[in-house]
Design an enzyme around this catalytic site. Structure first.
Site, mmCIF file in Angstrom:
data_model
loop_
_atom_site.group_PDB
_atom_site.id
_atom_site.type_symbol
_atom_site.label_atom_id
_atom_site.label_comp_id
_atom_site.label_asym_id
_atom_site.label_seq_id
_atom_site.Cartn_x
_atom_site.Cartn_y
_atom_site.Cartn_z
ATOM 1 N N LEU A 215 0.860 -1.189 0.000
ATOM 2 C CA LEU A 215 0.000 0.000 0.000
ATOM 3 C C LEU A 215 0.894 1.236 0.000
ATOM 4 C CD1 LEU A 215 -2.648 -0.836 2.774
ATOM 5 C CD2 LEU A 215 -3.098 -0.665 0.325
ATOM 6 N N HIS A 216 0.575 2.195 -0.864
ATOM 7 C CA HIS A 216 1.350 3.428 -0.828
ATOM 8 C C HIS A 216 0.591 4.653 -1.311
ATOM 9 C CE1 HIS A 216 1.726 2.627 -5.136
ATOM 10 N NE2 HIS A 216 2.125 3.872 -5.274
ATOM 11 N N ARG A 217 -0.547 4.470 -1.972
ATOM 12 C CA ARG A 217 -1.225 5.621 -2.564
ATOM 13 C C ARG A 217 -1.838 6.506 -1.480
ATOM 14 N NH1 ARG A 217 -1.466 5.669 -7.984
ATOM 15 N NH2 ARG A 217 -0.961 3.701 -9.034
#
Length: 381
Positions: A215-217
């Site tokens: 996850l990074h957005r």
């Protein structure tokens, strides 16, 4: 003998390196009369990780490092433009080649276009149709500025034609990132090897069944309620399946800022530091399911034929859903858990590999580019 053409190739983040590596190799003499100059804007930069990617992909050091660093979208875009313009003045290139959809992609395309230097866009035409995504704005505007547009899937070509791009400027070449994946996959380590490196030997047990999570957005990790809901769902999923979670620096910072890091103390969630390209390929290759908000991992899991659940409401890579192993799970924890349990029960879909995702996209791009450069020179003679 005519003088060589010069193309400035721009990278800004590690996924850009995966896309640019096969292009730089394919442009090398004696295959072509093209001199490539690599510019790294430094939009995303970590010295250790950067060095790993350059070494793994056998890339020479960039000719220019702009060292822009992190900032707001407006400041970062402006700073890239300010630092990139003198490079163009010094080099006077035949064209500027940009990849993907980060802020540097748009900034360098805009700088080149204003200086009457043709822009070549690799991975053109992808659309999520979600204008709240900064990447969507970058994609749309870069495509409007570009002279040659290289699409990775048929939907990209359709999008560009619908937006008024002349057909002769659009080339359906396939996915250049898959060139790198297929070339590097035999070197990918086993999951056990990656876990030993992280001092987690034995975490997944003998069965080696696990989920791989990334996850990074900002849309997922910056909102504390959404991040809590996703993490709570992962804790619940870990009761059924161990989870390997390479933590993006942004995600780690948001978990700490929102006081959610304790959720990851679950015994069957293993938080890993950011992984090298080869390590991530190895982890993906052997996963039961990939859970991600990364566009690149949707594509990579499709080629690896590993079930993927995209933790977003949309994707700019629809072929990974229509033909590949991807499904849009959204962000509802109940839906995510139900889909994961269906994959565990029934195996999930493996799909098929899309057209031209065959390891030869870079060669197609080079052929189209050199033909265009030669025709352009002849017309100006």
């Amino acid at each position: 003998m005519s003088r060589p053409y010069r193309i400035v190739c721009v990278v800004a983040a590690r996924p850009n390196l995966v896309k640019i590596a096969p292009l730089l190799a394919a442009f090398q003499p004696p295959q072509t009369q093209v001199e490539t100059v690599l510019v790294h804007t430094g939009q995303h930069y970590d010295a250790d990780m950067d060095a790993q990617f350059f070494n793994t992909l056998a890339l020479a050091e960039p000719d220019f490092r702009l060292q822009v660093g992190s900032a707001s979208h407006a400041v970062q875009t402006a700073e890239v433009m300010r630092r990139f313009e003198p490079v163009l003045d010094q080099l006077a290139p035949s064209a500027v080649l940009v990849v993907g959809d980060v802020n540097s992609t748009l900034a360098c395309a805009l700088t080149a276009a204003k200086k009457q230097i043709p822009v070549l866009h690799v991975e053109a035409g992808l659309r999520s149709f979600d204008r709240t995504m900064p990447e969507e704005i970058n994609r749309v505007l870069t495509d409007q500025l570009s002279e040659l547009l290289f699409t990775s899937e048929a939907s990209g070509t359709s999008n560009l034609l619908r937006e008024g791009i002349p057909p002769h400027r659009v080339h359906f070449v396939g996915n250049v990132m898959i060139d790198t994946l297929l070339g590097q996959l035999p070197r990918a380590p086993s999951t056990a090897s990656v876990l030993r490196q992280a001092h987690l030997a034995g975490f997944i047990g003998d069965g080696a069944h696990y989920a791989l999570l990334t996850l990074h957005r900002p849309s997922n990790v910056d909102d504390p309620r959404r991040l809590r809901a996703l993490m709570t769902a992962m804790v619940k999923l870990s009761e059924d399946l161990p989870i390997l979670f390479p933590l993006h620096p942004r995600t780690r910072a948001m978990l700490k800022q929102h006081e959610l890091a304790s959720l990851l103390d679950a015994p069957r969630i293993a938080c890993l530091p950011p992984q090298s390209y080869l390590n991530m390929l190895g982890l993906m290759k052997h996963a039961c399911v990939v859970l991600t908000d990364s566009g690149g991992m949707q594509e990579e899991s499709t080629v690896l034929r590993v079930p993927c659940l995209t933790l977003r409401e949309n994707t700019e890579r629809p072929v990974t859903v229509s033909e590949g192993s991807n499904a849009i799970a959204g962000r509802d924890p109940a839906v995510i858990l139900a889909l994961c349990r269906d994959i565990l029960r029934y195996g999930g879909k493996s799909g098929r590999i899309p057209q031209y995702w065959d390891g030869h996209a870079a060669a197609r791009i080079v052929t189209a580019t050199t033909n265009w450069l030669q025709t352009r020179r002849e017309r100006r003679a």
